[in-house]
Design a protein around this motif. Structure first.
Motif, PDB file in Angstrom:
ATOM      1  N   ASP A 138       1.089  -1.459  -0.055  1.00  0.00           N
ATOM      2  CA  ASP A 138       0.113   0.007  -0.087  1.00  0.00           C
ATOM      3  C   ASP A 138       1.047   1.358   0.058  1.00  0.00           C
ATOM      4  N   PRO A 139       1.144   1.854  -1.271  1.00  0.00           N
ATOM      5  CA  PRO A 139       1.786   2.361  -1.193  1.00  0.00           C
ATOM      6  C   PRO A 139       1.807   4.706   0.000  1.00  0.00           C
ATOM      7  N   VAL A 140       0.339   4.046  -0.247  1.00  0.00           N
ATOM      8  CA  VAL A 140      -0.280   5.092   0.549  1.00  0.00           C
ATOM      9  C   VAL A 140       0.313   5.123   2.301  1.00  0.00           C
ATOM     10  N   LEU A 141      -0.204   4.018   2.585  1.00  0.00           N
ATOM     11  CA  LEU A 141       0.896   3.860   4.286  1.00  0.00           C
ATOM     12  C   LEU A 141       2.304   3.738   4.523  1.00  0.00           C
ATOM     13  N   GLY A 171       9.671  12.225  10.529  1.00  0.00           N
ATOM     14  CA  GLY A 171       9.234  13.347  11.845  1.00  0.00           C
ATOM     15  C   GLY A 171       9.785  13.422  12.823  1.00  0.00           C
ATOM     16  N   ALA A 172       9.784  12.066  13.127  1.00  0.00           N
ATOM     17  CA  ALA A 172      10.139  11.345  15.238  1.00  0.00           C
ATOM     18  C   ALA A 172      11.413  11.263  14.815  1.00  0.00           C
ATOM     19  N   ILE A 206       3.704   5.996   6.909  1.00  0.00           N
ATOM     20  CA  ILE A 206       4.678   5.583   7.764  1.00  0.00           C
ATOM     21  C   ILE A 206       6.156   6.335   7.736  1.00  0.00           C
ATOM     22  N   GLU A 207       6.722   6.818   6.622  1.00  0.00           N
ATOM     23  CA  GLU A 207       8.090   7.543   6.093  1.00  0.00           C
ATOM     24  C   GLU A 207       7.503   8.517   7.117  1.00  0.00           C
ATOM     25  N   ALA A 208       6.783   9.360   6.427  1.00  0.00           N
ATOM     26  CA  ALA A 208       6.244  10.510   7.598  1.00  0.00           C
ATOM     27  C   ALA A 208       6.662  10.314   8.998  1.00  0.00           C
ATOM     28  N   LEU A 243       4.259   3.658  16.171  1.00  0.00           N
ATOM     29  CA  LEU A 243       2.713   3.101  15.137  1.00  0.00           C
ATOM     30  C   LEU A 243       1.427   3.264  15.501  1.00  0.00           C
ATOM     31  N   THR A 244       1.881   2.340  16.927  1.00  0.00           N
ATOM     32  CA  THR A 244       1.029   2.028  17.516  1.00  0.00           C
ATOM     33  C   THR A 244      -0.192   3.275  18.359  1.00  0.00           C
ATOM     34  N   ASP A 245       0.251   4.334  18.151  1.00  0.00           N
ATOM     35  CA  ASP A 245      -0.488   5.493  18.751  1.00  0.00           C
ATOM     36  C   ASP A 245      -0.793   6.380  17.609  1.00  0.00           C
TER      37      ASP A 245
END
Length: 76
Positions: free
Chosen positions: A9-12, A22-23, A16-18, A62-64
């Motif tokens: 899924d390219p959107v997912l 960001g973190a 996740i990359e963002a 990712l869970t948050d």
């Protein structure tokens, strides 16, 4: 490196990359160029890996963000 997500899924992947970027959590997305071999049909999943020392932080992030269901089982 530990694989935390496997998806086609390219959107997912972008989300996740963002989040990881960001973190400031270092990550790699593997198999992005496999579309050349598969004919660009998006059949082969991409794998997102993080450094062993960042795995727990990445999983929590990712869970948050509501993406916990996308996480691969945690390795030994």
């Amino acid at each position: 490196m530990q694989e935390i997500v496997r998806t086609n899924d390219p959107v997912l992947i972008s989300a996740i990359e963002a989040l990881l970027g960001g973190a400031h959590i270092p990550y790699l997305v593997l198999d992005q160029n496999m579309s050349v071999l598969e004919g660009s049909i998006g059949m082969l999943p991409r794998r997102i890996l993080v450094d062993d020392g960042s795995e727990l932080e990445a999983r929590q992030l990712l869970t948050d963000a509501g993406l916990g269901r996308e996480l691969r089982p945690q390795g030994p």
